[in-house]
Design an enzyme around this catalytic site. Sequence first.
Site, short mmCIF file in Angstrom:
data_model
loop_
_atom_site.label_atom_id
_atom_site.label_comp_id
_atom_site.label_asym_id
_atom_site.label_seq_id
_atom_site.Cartn_x
_atom_site.Cartn_y
_atom_site.Cartn_z
N GLU A 15 14.79 -14.74 -0.05
CA GLU A 15 14.89 -15.83 0.86
C GLU A 15 14.20 -16.88 1.13
O GLU A 15 14.32 -18.16 1.07
CB GLU A 15 15.26 -15.66 2.26
CG GLU A 15 16.43 -14.93 2.21
CD GLU A 15 16.87 -13.85 4.47
OE1 GLU A 15 15.80 -13.88 4.51
OE2 GLU A 15 17.27 -12.39 4.13
N ASP A 24 0.57 -1.35 0.34
CA ASP A 24 0.21 0.09 0.28
C ASP A 24 0.65 1.16 -0.08
O ASP A 24 1.87 1.54 0.55
CB ASP A 24 -1.22 0.25 1.47
CG ASP A 24 -2.12 0.67 1.09
OD1 ASP A 24 -2.91 0.86 0.46
OD2 ASP A 24 -1.60 1.87 2.23
C1 GLC Z 1 -4.27 3.38 -0.40
C2 GLC Z 1 -5.49 2.32 -0.91
C3 GLC Z 1 -6.60 2.99 -0.26
C4 GLC Z 1 -5.85 3.44 0.93
C5 GLC Z 1 -5.34 4.91 1.01
C6 GLC Z 1 -4.01 4.72 2.39
O1 GLC Z 1 -4.41 4.21 -1.76
O2 GLC Z 1 -5.56 1.87 -2.07
O3 GLC Z 1 -7.61 2.29 -1.15
O4 GLC Z 1 -7.10 4.24 1.75
O5 GLC Z 1 -3.86 3.65 1.20
O6 GLC Z 1 -4.20 3.32 3.01
#
Ligand code: GLC
Length: 544
Positions: free
Chosen positions: A261, A204
């Site tokens: 790993e 993310d």
């Molecule tokens: C990313 C995710 C989104 C989320 C953001 C914060 O962009 O795809 O859905 O709100 O990160 O974690």
Amino acid sequence: MPTNLQPSTFNYLWWQTAVIYQIYPRSYKDTTGNGIGDLRGVIDKLDYLSQTLGVDAIWLSPFYPSPMKDFGYDVADYCDVNPMFGTLADFDELVAEAHQRGLRIIVDWVPNHSSDQHPWFIESRSSRENPKRNWYVWADQPNNWLSVFGGSAWEWDEATGQYYLHSFLKEQPDLNWRNLEVQEAMFNTVRFWLERGVDGFRVDVAHFIMKDPKMRANPPAKEGLAFHRPHGDYDSLSHENDKGHPDTHKIYRRFRTLLDEYSQTAPRMAVGEIHIFDWDEWATYYGTPEAGLEFHLPFNFSLLKTPWEAAAVRRVVDELEAAIPDWAWPNYVLGNHDEGRVATRFGPEQARLAAMLLLTLRGTPTLYYGEEIGMSDVEIPIEQQLDPFGLRVPGWGRDRCRTPMQWSANPNAGFSPEGSATPWLPLAEDWRAINVEAQLEDPTSTLSFYRQLLAIRKENPALRQGSYAPLEGMPEGCFVYQRSEAGQTFTVALNFEPIPQRLSLNGKGRVVLSTHLDRLDKGNLQSFTLRKNEGVMIQMQNAQ
Ligand code: GLC
């Protein structure tokens, strides 16, 4: 554990030849009747995914314990399953059942921030002397950094008299990745899921984790957008200091070493969410063989920002091909849980064309659940909207692309059992007509089209891993390219316009698929007509 995960042929690794399918677990299949999808629901649909549809890997958006302020991207425990979605035993079963079917599992990893309810943050904010104080980013004075979700990125903490950083919601405090203990603790969470057999991670907002260590203010924006579409106040600044510090790369080199790993027994992969639209900078997230590799795939979001015109789309593909080193592997995506759906953006006919493009370009495609039946965005009245982004920044609401999967014409579209609680987001109005069951019966449906497209891709190495060559001299409005490998060539001809177009192609061939699903003609291609909004795949006859 029995498994059908064979090494892929031709020495390509699975994540290069795979089609990835993103599941937003809240919205896929509810087995408990609480109106929210769950992991057992995903298990129920594994045959659909692997056999009926024919994808190779699933990426699960977060299913971890969370107060759900950002619907799971606010993680309160990186190493467990939210009871709302099931248990760790359900997850283990999901991995085992998926692997038996040859399906890989990719989980979401959210390193930039935790929930404010994570025990680490609860400790961190408990006092300035707490050993975990420095696990998050605290300051006496806020600078001008802004939250992606609107307003300042700093929140005042009355009890300890300092501000903490949150690049997203105030309930999503940013972890301090400059702290080695944080690095170790977070890499342990990666180990936890690797030990449970996951095949990969979607990371993310991967480029957010390292900020300017001096916390300098961001200068005013020069030009360009921070994301791929206008983003209010956030676009008033140039985001030089609040993310993407060069030290970010050190972290991902370590992350990659860790994945490597674990790759001795089964190759693992990572795809990073990187919203950077300067190709050279974006490509740095592959790492280098000399300095160390990073992401197997940095998500390529360029098709989301490009006008849907043949020349513009071709430019994106050619730029990508030029931007990445020979050893790096491309990828494309047209939708996800943060974006408007393809069928709504382009209309139903062009959505099929977009699918043909996505699944025949060189590189790994990622599909978003529901694309395969042409699900549309659902306009949700403001009083029913739940997404905090949309409620804070007008125009950025994401509920519309997160509505329940439409499985059948049964009550709740087959998403929740009959008599369940109301699904967490409203169903699309068209669910009685647009659903998996109905489309399986209809040989001209979008689902039938996807099934054929995926099957043809799977059977033909030229489409999975062959070279890409655009053809010149085509009518404006058409994008035509060839994919070739080991004596096999496919021509993909896409008409982006609502008028017929005449192409002149060399050689002979056989149409193996049209977006209209009504032609399989073969012969000389000297004078070849594409109907309005039509895309075709032509298997070329080898010149003898
Ligand atoms: C990313 C995710 C989104 C989320 C953001 C914060 O962009 O795809 O859905 O709100 O990160 O974690």
